[in-house]
Design an enzyme around this catalytic site. Structure first.
Site, PDB file in Angstrom:
ATOM      1  N   LYS A  38       0.685  -1.233  -0.023  1.00  0.00           N
ATOM      2  CA  LYS A  38      -0.018  -0.052  -0.145  1.00  0.00           C
ATOM      3  C   LYS A  38       0.747   1.182   0.027  1.00  0.00           C
ATOM      4  CE  LYS A  38      -3.845  -2.243   2.176  1.00  0.00           C
ATOM      5  NZ  LYS A  38      -4.650  -2.570   0.810  1.00  0.00           N
ATOM      6  N   ALA A  40       3.999   1.645  -1.072  1.00  0.00           N
ATOM      7  CA  ALA A  40       4.886   1.987  -2.314  1.00  0.00           C
ATOM      8  C   ALA A  40       3.758   2.291  -3.613  1.00  0.00           C
ATOM      9  CB  ALA A  40       5.356   0.643  -2.522  1.00  0.00           C
ATOM     10  N   THR A 207     -13.708   6.373   0.308  1.00  0.00           N
ATOM     11  CA  THR A 207     -13.828   5.682  -0.974  1.00  0.00           C
ATOM     12  C   THR A 207     -15.172   4.828  -1.029  1.00  0.00           C
ATOM     13  OG1 THR A 207     -12.399   4.151  -0.501  1.00  0.00           O
ATOM     14  CG2 THR A 207     -11.508   6.120  -1.762  1.00  0.00           C
ATOM     15  N   GLY A 212     -18.092   6.056  -6.205  1.00  0.00           N
ATOM     16  CA  GLY A 212     -17.318   7.263  -6.293  1.00  0.00           C
ATOM     17  C   GLY A 212     -16.479   7.493  -4.710  1.00  0.00           C
ATOM     18  N   GLY A 238      -7.419   1.922  -4.412  1.00  0.00           N
ATOM     19  CA  GLY A 238      -7.594   2.801  -3.281  1.00  0.00           C
ATOM     20  C   GLY A 238      -6.232   3.433  -2.961  1.00  0.00           C
ATOM     21  N   ASP A 239      -5.086   2.715  -3.454  1.00  0.00           N
ATOM     22  CA  ASP A 239      -4.155   3.406  -3.407  1.00  0.00           C
ATOM     23  C   ASP A 239      -3.529   4.584  -4.004  1.00  0.00           C
ATOM     24  OD1 ASP A 239      -3.323   1.547  -1.250  1.00  0.00           O
ATOM     25  OD2 ASP A 239      -2.509   0.187  -2.657  1.00  0.00           O
ATOM     26  N   GLY A 274      -2.196  -5.728 -11.888  1.00  0.00           N
ATOM     27  CA  GLY A 274      -1.162  -4.924 -11.168  1.00  0.00           C
ATOM     28  C   GLY A 274      -1.443  -3.777 -10.516  1.00  0.00           C
ATOM     29  N   SER A 278      -0.462  -0.428 -12.882  1.00  0.00           N
ATOM     30  CA  SER A 278      -1.609   0.017 -13.481  1.00  0.00           C
ATOM     31  C   SER A 278      -1.837   1.438 -12.981  1.00  0.00           C
ATOM     32  CB  SER A 278      -2.771  -0.859 -13.026  1.00  0.00           C
ATOM     33  OG  SER A 278      -3.057  -0.656 -11.564  1.00  0.00           O
TER      34      SER A 278
END
Ligand code: RIB
Length: 313
Positions: A38, A40, A207, A212, A238-239, A274, A278
């Site tokens: 998360k 990185a 989130t 949305g 989410g990251d 990924g 991504s």
């Protein structure tokens, strides 16, 4: 400048028809490895947002997985403050991605558990510290206290869900959670909006997956409907949201606009496999937003209603 303190993992990803139930064996279609974790992922998202220098403090083992993760971070432009663990191997995550793009993740934190507050670099020049909960809670709390004392804005993505001490929440300026994490931090609150109000942080961002996101900055509320995309893999979405949001806020972008870009970046991140692989660039996010029509105000109202803002708001 944005500083991320957090985890880095090598993600082993198996794609399968569905996520196995307890005790079930599912035959997968394929296996791939990707740079993840998360912390990185969020650092890469902030760096790809552009316009702000992003650095990360992290702990890795002395192994080939560490080399792969360092290369991914550095090639995204993230500056590294690295603690090399002598005893632990680099963090790993085992991820099953279902054909409907949902995932289930198990993390073996390894060296991430060795990250400590003394590994922080000098905080001079940084405006924001962004953290998650894949490193030890005492480290997160001590880093938040150090950042607060140095005048940084402390941003916590409280994922994965843990009960958090009031002392830690009191140090957080901007809390970012998904709905499940929100519910675990504000049990008993009725609506999403009431749960957001129950938390002591100056700003709370939630989130809501494909729906949305919603945000409260002080007394101001924002609703950003999700974007329709063909989802392939939701890992790291989410990251991506967190990194993009913080990068934009650190450059003074108003919350509504920052939220829209973060949502768009997260949507694009779902269209490829990924985590770090991504995460889109700012240019890709801008092109995506330009390709859309004017904002659908009915969708904003629907989302606002779904969050059940109390009448006095
Ligand atoms: O949020 C996605 C990330 O969670 C994956 O990259 C995995 O490493 C876990 O940390």
């Amino acid at each position: 400048m944005v500083l991320v303190a957090g985890s880095a993992n090598l993600d082993f990803v198996v794609r399968a028809a569905h996520i196995p139930a307890p005790g079930e064996t599912v035959m997968g279609h394929s296996v791939q490895s990707f740079a993840g974790g998360k912390g990185a992922n969020q650092a890469v998202a902030s760096a790809r947002a552009g316009g702000v220098r992003t650095e990360m403090v992290l702990a890795l083992g002395r192994d080939s997985h560490a080399d792969f993760l360092k290369t991914s971070l550095r090639s995204a432009g993230v500056g590294l403050h690295l603690h090399e663990s002598a005893k632990q191997t680099t963090g790993t995550a085992f991820i099953c991605v279902a054909d409907n793009a949902e995932n289930a993740i198990t993390v073996a934190p390894g060296a991430n558990n060795d990250l400590q507050v003394q590994h922080l670099p000098s905080l001079a020049g940084f405006s924001h510290l962004l953290m998650q909960l894949e490193t030890p809670l005492p480290t997160v709390t001590a880093c938040a206290a150090a950042a607060k004392a140095a005048g940084l804005t402390v941003v916590l993505n409280a994922a994965p869900a843990y009960p958090l001490a009031p002392a830690l929440l009191a140090l957080v300026d901007i809390l970012i959670v998904n709905e499940g994490e929100l519910r675990s931090l504000a049990p008993g609150a009725g609506s999403v909006a009431q749960a957001m109000q129950a938390l002591p942080c100056a700003a709370v961002v939630v989130t809501l997956g494909a729906q949305g996101s919603a945000a409260r900055f002080g007394e101001q509320w924002f609703f950003q409907p999700g974007f329709a995309i063909q989802a392939l893999d939701t890992t790291g979405a989410g990251d991506t949201f967190c990194g993009m949001l913080v990068a934009q806020l650190s450059q003074g972008m108003p919350p509504a606009q920052a939220l829209q870009r973060a949502n768009a970046a997260a949507a694009l991140a779902c269209t490829a496999m990924g985590a770090q692989a991504s995460i889109p660039t700012q240019a890709a996010v801008a092109a995506f937003l330009q390709s859309l029509g004017p904002e659908d105000l009915a969708a904003v109202t629907r989302l606002r209603d779904a969050c059940h803002l109390p009448p006095h708001e």
